[in-house]
Structures are given as C-alpha cells and as structure tokens.
Design a protein around this motif. Structure first.
Motif, mmCIF file in Angstrom:
data_model
loop_
_atom_site.group_PDB
_atom_site.id
_atom_site.type_symbol
_atom_site.label_atom_id
_atom_site.label_comp_id
_atom_site.label_asym_id
_atom_site.label_seq_id
_atom_site.Cartn_x
_atom_site.Cartn_y
_atom_site.Cartn_z
ATOM 1 N N THR A 10 -6.261 -2.624 1.509
ATOM 2 C CA THR A 10 -5.456 -2.844 0.263
ATOM 3 C C THR A 10 -6.326 -2.743 -0.954
ATOM 4 O O THR A 10 -6.144 -2.428 -1.904
ATOM 5 C CB THR A 10 -4.731 -4.483 0.408
ATOM 6 O OG1 THR A 10 -3.988 -4.380 1.524
ATOM 7 C CG2 THR A 10 -3.974 -4.854 -0.739
ATOM 8 N N ARG A 67 0.634 -1.109 0.063
ATOM 9 C CA ARG A 67 0.101 0.079 -0.030
ATOM 10 C C ARG A 67 0.766 1.425 0.064
ATOM 11 O O ARG A 67 0.441 2.266 -0.650
ATOM 12 C CB ARG A 67 -0.953 -0.044 1.106
ATOM 13 C CG ARG A 67 -2.030 -0.986 1.094
ATOM 14 C CD ARG A 67 -3.010 -1.013 2.290
ATOM 15 N NE ARG A 67 -2.696 -0.954 3.518
ATOM 16 C CZ ARG A 67 -2.651 -1.866 4.335
ATOM 17 N NH1 ARG A 67 -3.079 -3.149 3.892
ATOM 18 N NH2 ARG A 67 -2.097 -1.983 5.453
ATOM 19 N N GLU A 95 0.828 4.208 -2.825
ATOM 20 C CA GLU A 95 0.719 5.379 -2.508
ATOM 21 C C GLU A 95 1.519 6.288 -2.918
ATOM 22 O O GLU A 95 1.539 7.579 -3.710
ATOM 23 C CB GLU A 95 0.602 5.640 -1.077
ATOM 24 C CG GLU A 95 0.464 7.124 -0.349
ATOM 25 C CD GLU A 95 0.290 6.982 0.957
ATOM 26 O OE1 GLU A 95 0.479 8.387 1.550
ATOM 27 O OE2 GLU A 95 0.232 5.967 1.941
ATOM 28 N N ALA A 116 -6.602 0.552 -2.099
ATOM 29 C CA ALA A 116 -5.479 0.945 -2.554
ATOM 30 C C ALA A 116 -5.385 0.449 -3.860
ATOM 31 O O ALA A 116 -4.905 1.167 -4.751
ATOM 32 C CB ALA A 116 -4.374 0.597 -1.779
#
Length: 181
Positions: free
Chosen positions: A110, A73, A77, A113
């Motif tokens: 997750t 993640r 990001e 994400a």
C-alpha cells in the motif's frame, strides 16, 4: 453486477443465534467471492484497455470493504492506468486519512501504491482534469443536486443537505456541479 452488497446486513433475530452465525459466515463468503472475482475482472478490463469499466468495478471492490487495503490498491492502479492523476492523489489522501483514523500503518504494498498514485509524469496535463473531475459513482447524487437546482430556478428555493464521512468527495461533488451541463 449481481452482488448488491452484504447478505442480510442488519439481521438480528431473538433466539436465532445459530441462524445469525450462518448468515455471518455466508456474508463473509459472498463478500470474499465478490472481492476476488472483482479484482480478477478489473485486471482483465485493464489488460483489454477498458479503463473506465475497470475504474467503476475497482471502486465497487474498494467500497465493499473500506478497510481492505488491496481494494484501495486496485482502485489506485485503475486510476493510474487511466492517467487520472488528480483522482488518484485524492483517493490516496482518503486512504491515508482512513488508515490514520483506524491507527493503522499501511502495508508495504500500500505504501508503494500511495507513492505511485502521487507521481505525475512531467509531460502530463492535469489542468483539464483538475477543472472537470470525474463524478464516476456519484451520478445519483449529482442528479439530485442538478434536479434541486432546476426546481429552484423554476419555483421556491430548495435545500439539499449532503452528508458523508470525511474524504468521500462532498466538496469535490459541489465544486464539480457548476462545471457540468
């Protein structure tokens, strides 16, 4: 930078069960400290606008424990913060493949994400990114390919054998090689 990977990763001593247990505990302690510190530093780098540095460190955090979804993640990001939509989608695909192979359902964070990693704003220009994808973290491999190519141009043919688990970028590495100076 000082964390070079697992502490004594292949340790096995006949009659050294107690030492091996201590080494296991130490290995976990050091890896956990690296993961926590790495995550904190990535977030600081992102907040300071140092996206490439954040991406490099996020990749190390992710690679330190490929089954740790929080590292993935963090990587997604960091790629999103750099508007690297192509790499984010590729990393998302790799993560999903690993989770399926391990017969695991992604954690709710997750899943979010993964959705975010695949969202490309309509105004985003991904044409240039798709043509020249980043080779961050693959410098050594790229140098070996270029070195073999240069040696083959000057003399006899060379053989370069590239191996890695599925989803780690072998095809992308080879596709990018001709587009690099």
């Amino acid at each position: 930078e000082r964390y070079g990977g697992d502490f004594l990763p292949a340790l096995a001593l006949p009659g050294g069960a107690e030492f091996e247990q201590w080494a296991d505990i130490e290995r976990i302690r050091l890896r956990t400290a690296f993961l926590r510190t790495g995550e904190t530093l990535v977030r600081r780098q992102l907040a300071a606008g140092h996206v490439r540095d954040a991406q490099r460190l996020a990749r190390r955090v992710r690679d330190a424990d490929l089954l740790n979804e929080s590292g993935w993640r963090l990587m997604l990001e960091a790629l999103g913060a750099g508007n690297d939509y192509v790499a984010a989608a590729m990393e998302a695909d790799t993560l999903e493949h690993l989770l399926r192979a391990d017969e695991r359902e992604p954690e709710p964070a997750t899943k979010a994400a993964l959705r975010t990693a695949r969202q490309v704003p309509p105004e985003a220009d991904t044409t240039q990114q798709a043509l020249v994808a980043e080779l961050v973290g693959r410098e050594r491999e790229f140098a070996a390919i270029v070195g073999a190519w240069e040696a083959a141009r000057r003399g006899p043919a060379r053989h370069v054998h590239i191996t890695a688990p599925a989803g780690l970028g072998k095809t992308r590495l080879m596709q990018d090689a001709p587009s690099r100076p």
